[in-house]
Design a protein around this motif. Sequence first.
Motif, PDB file in Angstrom:
ATOM      1  N   LEU A 117      -1.231   1.414  -2.050  1.00 21.62           N
ATOM      2  CA  LEU A 117      -0.635   1.017  -3.337  1.00 21.62           C
ATOM      3  C   LEU A 117       0.884   0.899  -3.224  1.00 21.62           C
ATOM      4  CD1 LEU A 117      -2.822   3.150  -5.789  1.00 21.62           C
ATOM      5  CD2 LEU A 117      -2.833   0.644  -5.531  1.00 21.62           C
ATOM      6  N   GLU A 155      -2.942   5.806  -1.622  1.00 24.58           N
ATOM      7  CA  GLU A 155      -1.547   5.896  -2.112  1.00 24.58           C
ATOM      8  C   GLU A 155      -0.617   5.072  -1.224  1.00 24.58           C
ATOM      9  OE1 GLU A 155      -1.846  10.340  -4.226  1.00 24.58           O
ATOM     10  OE2 GLU A 155      -1.094  10.117  -2.143  1.00 24.58           O
ATOM     11  N   LEU A 190      -8.799  -0.797 -10.087  1.00 26.84           N
ATOM     12  CA  LEU A 190      -7.819   0.291 -10.212  1.00 26.84           C
ATOM     13  C   LEU A 190      -6.483  -0.138  -9.604  1.00 26.84           C
ATOM     14  CD1 LEU A 190      -9.988   3.431  -9.274  1.00 26.84           C
ATOM     15  CD2 LEU A 190      -8.977   2.905 -11.526  1.00 26.84           C
ATOM     16  N   ALA A 191      -6.555  -0.749  -8.424  1.00 25.36           N
ATOM     17  CA  ALA A 191      -5.325  -1.222  -7.768  1.00 25.36           C
ATOM     18  C   ALA A 191      -4.660  -2.309  -8.605  1.00 25.36           C
ATOM     19  CB  ALA A 191      -5.663  -1.753  -6.370  1.00 25.36           C
ATOM     20  N   LYS A 244       2.866  -2.490  -3.961  1.00 33.55           N
ATOM     21  CA  LYS A 244       3.915  -2.565  -4.993  1.00 33.55           C
ATOM     22  C   LYS A 244       5.134  -3.315  -4.453  1.00 33.55           C
ATOM     23  CE  LYS A 244       2.499   1.406  -7.754  1.00 33.55           C
ATOM     24  NZ  LYS A 244       2.483   2.881  -7.822  1.00 33.55           N
ATOM     25  N   GLU A 292      -3.024  -0.794 -11.580  1.00 31.86           N
ATOM     26  CA  GLU A 292      -1.857  -0.005 -11.159  1.00 31.86           C
ATOM     27  C   GLU A 292      -0.673  -0.908 -10.859  1.00 31.86           C
ATOM     28  OE1 GLU A 292       0.217   3.559  -9.862  1.00 31.86           O
ATOM     29  OE2 GLU A 292      -1.566   3.194 -11.112  1.00 31.86           O
ATOM     30  N   LEU A 293      -0.936  -2.113 -10.322  1.00 31.46           N
ATOM     31  CA  LEU A 293       0.148  -3.010  -9.878  1.00 31.46           C
ATOM     32  C   LEU A 293       0.779  -3.802 -11.017  1.00 31.46           C
ATOM     33  CD1 LEU A 293      -1.527  -4.175  -6.573  1.00 31.46           C
ATOM     34  CD2 LEU A 293       0.638  -2.917  -6.741  1.00 31.46           C
TER      35      LEU A 293
END
Length: 430
Positions: A200, A197, A240-241, A204, A244-245
């Motif tokens: 990420l 977390e 996944l990253a 971001k 997510e981005l």
Amino acid sequence: MTQRIDKALIADENQKEMAALQEDYDALGCKLARQDIDIEKITAKAQEFQIAVPSWGTGTGGTRFARFPGEGEPRNIWEKLEDSAVINDLSQCTERVSPHFPWDKVSDFSELKQTSDSMNLKWDSINSNTFQDQLGQEHSFKYGSLSNTNPAARDLAIQHNLDCIEWGKELGSKTLTVWVGDGSNHPGQQHFQSAFERYLESMKTIYAGLPSDWEMHIEHKMFEPAFYSTIIQDWGSNILAAMELGDQAKSLVDLGHHAPNVNIEMIVSRLIQFKKLGGFHFNDSKYGDDDLDSGSLHPYQQFLIFNELVDAQYRNQEGFNPNYMLDQSHNVTDPIESLMNSAASVQRSYVAALLVNRPQLTEYQTNNDALMCSNTLKNAFNTDISPILAMARFRKGGAIDPIATYRKSGYRTQAGVERPNSGGNGSGIV
Ligand code: LRH
Ligand code: MN
């Protein structure tokens, strides 16, 4: 400034090879014509092929035990550019250089851009470095960078990546590659979800700093420098990253960052299918992240990866535009020779994959004719396409035999004279 390889020398050396090359090329042309393949179309595609060289690969690499510098080591980005220009002069498929900051940092980036322009070189992906502390660094990355529990250390790592984007913009690059060594060495040392977390959140902030026409490439790695867990340890955490981005975030596949025997070509297929294949760091390995010369141990695996890439091109796969780059450490060879050899090896995998009879393969796959599926790929892989690669180099002004021409030029000896040994042998990859 070490003298570039004289075009007259390249022409002279090519002259000696030309008759034999033409004979082999014509014979291969006949062989391919029997398979309804036009050799001229394939050679044209070979001439379009480009793969970037890592600035840090132009110097002798090392391990944690030692580094044994060679003659005429490039001591800064200016000399790394000189050597990269020589590689491209002879191989004619490495016009882009990928820098690593702060290793290649300069005070005047416009001067660096002018110099690279004067050498017909372009800048590929920018690699940030938050796996080492810089002298006097306020907050250490010992316990991680973008995922560090200390917000001040995370901010430092974020700012470094934002600086890399600014420097990259001055050089005309369009990609930021983020590999971090963050992880743990002991079970329980890190709370996996909290660490991911934090990573990420940091990414971001960096992602928000990307110009709209840039991509961010996330590089996964199974282990090292962390030996129990790594924040982006495999393609699963990577995609996944990237998902997510956002759309500008994609996954980068460094071949050496997987456990032995992992089916990397299938990982590539998955990333292509979900439009998340950003690019590659090509190299080869037998045990860990050995960073050996591409195709030197597993040329068939490298071909199978390109079989997936050419298949995507053939199907006009949406969102397919991967970046190709070498990422190697040359501990016992002349880095210029290894980079020319490796660029040609990756180009060979690409061109061989172009020879696959895809309608035929699809038919055999549909009919579950496993043996003929395998033979259809092997037929392409076993076709000696050396004349096509040499002809592509020749037609672009390069060397039919890059290694022989390079050795004939005496460039390394000259570099040895002009770049007295900096004596620093120490250890580490650079
Ligand atoms: C990490 C890695 C990464 C680079 C470094 C030089 O092992 O592959 O791509 O930053 O090597
Ligand atoms: Mn890499």
